[in-house]
Design a protein around this motif. Sequence first.
Motif, PDB file in Angstrom:
ATOM      1  N   GLN A  44       0.809  -1.223   0.000  1.00  0.00           N
ATOM      2  CA  GLN A  44       0.000   0.000   0.000  1.00  0.00           C
ATOM      3  C   GLN A  44       0.848   1.282   0.000  1.00  0.00           C
ATOM      4  N   SER A  66      -1.030   0.338  -9.875  1.00  0.00           N
ATOM      5  CA  SER A  66      -0.305   1.022  -8.803  1.00  0.00           C
ATOM      6  C   SER A  66       0.723   1.995  -9.364  1.00  0.00           C
ATOM      7  N   ARG A  77     -11.159  -2.153 -11.573  1.00  0.00           N
ATOM      8  CA  ARG A  77     -10.153  -2.238 -10.511  1.00  0.00           C
ATOM      9  C   ARG A  77      -9.980  -0.835  -9.922  1.00  0.00           C
ATOM     10  N   LEU A 124      -8.166   1.880  -7.306  1.00  0.00           N
ATOM     11  CA  LEU A 124      -6.980   2.218  -6.514  1.00  0.00           C
ATOM     12  C   LEU A 124      -7.056   3.692  -6.149  1.00  0.00           C
ATOM     13  N   TRP A 142      -8.074  -0.020  -2.198  1.00  0.00           N
ATOM     14  CA  TRP A 142      -7.960  -0.862  -3.392  1.00  0.00           C
ATOM     15  C   TRP A 142      -9.051  -1.921  -3.369  1.00  0.00           C
ATOM     16  N   TYR A 152      -2.851  -5.179 -10.720  1.00  0.00           N
ATOM     17  CA  TYR A 152      -2.594  -4.239  -9.630  1.00  0.00           C
ATOM     18  C   TYR A 152      -1.233  -3.561  -9.758  1.00  0.00           C
ATOM     19  N   GLN A 202      -4.973   4.545   2.056  1.00  0.00           N
ATOM     20  CA  GLN A 202      -5.085   4.017   0.713  1.00  0.00           C
ATOM     21  C   GLN A 202      -6.341   3.152   0.568  1.00  0.00           C
TER      22      GLN A 202
END
Length: 292
Positions: A222, A280, A248, A250, A241, A276, A239
Amino acid sequence: MRKLSGIFLVGLCLGAIGAVVVTASHTTSAASEPIAVTEPVTTITAAPGSPTGEPAPEATPTPAPKAGPAPVKVDAGTLDGLVHGGEVSAVVFDRQRGAATVSVHADRQYTSASLVKLLIALSVLQQNGPVADVQRMLSRSDDELASRFWADYGGPSIVTRWAAKLHLTGTRPPSDPGRWGDTSITAADVVRIYQYLVAHGPSAIMSALRGATERGSDGFRQYFGIPDATDGRAWAVKQGWSCCRPTRTLHTSGVVGEDSRYIVVVLTEHPARVDYATASKRVTDIVSTLLG
């Protein structure tokens, strides 16, 4: 991480890792220059509690600003180009100036994932709940604790109460009362939450955000977004997610710089086919662009 039911389930990805004590703040050097700006500068409503939403500054001489590079201008096209088929909203709020220097799609709604834990924490501490568990829920983004607190401290009414108190115009409780991670939020509203936390919130919350661990309780890394992009500035973060209903998600949010000068909020959705790791990196690239 988004909770898939009201039962105490751990969210997506990896298994939970061991307990970690909430650490001290990340206090390296902080930038004194303005971060990236857009034109025109906009103002976000001050958080309740004082005429400006924050304690009045001390009457001390303002030092001359240090010379630095020209601020980077960030527009919607620049940020949209970094998500490749997804959606992004971003706000950078300069607490010293009392205005947003970046505001892109600020009122677009997203599912909150774990950002709603900020409101859960406020409700628990307001009712004298367990401080250490609240800090663990925040610093390690612990879904099991969030589910327990959600059930014990009001469920959807947590969202409606704080939305009314903080004048959150785009924040709504989840349609399924057990899915706290499906709470609707906007970047502008998350900024208002941080205005309140920094100026009037329980100190335990900001301490937990300064001590956010690199891995969440489910093993997810994270430190994407603000932590990876701040380049030595002090930070505190929460954060979020989740995946994949159908996208998805984030989110990175928090404060950056000396005396928590900048509130930074980036909310994103990506096609489910984007993994991810890629998503990210995109969020980190967005924050790097905002910070110039």
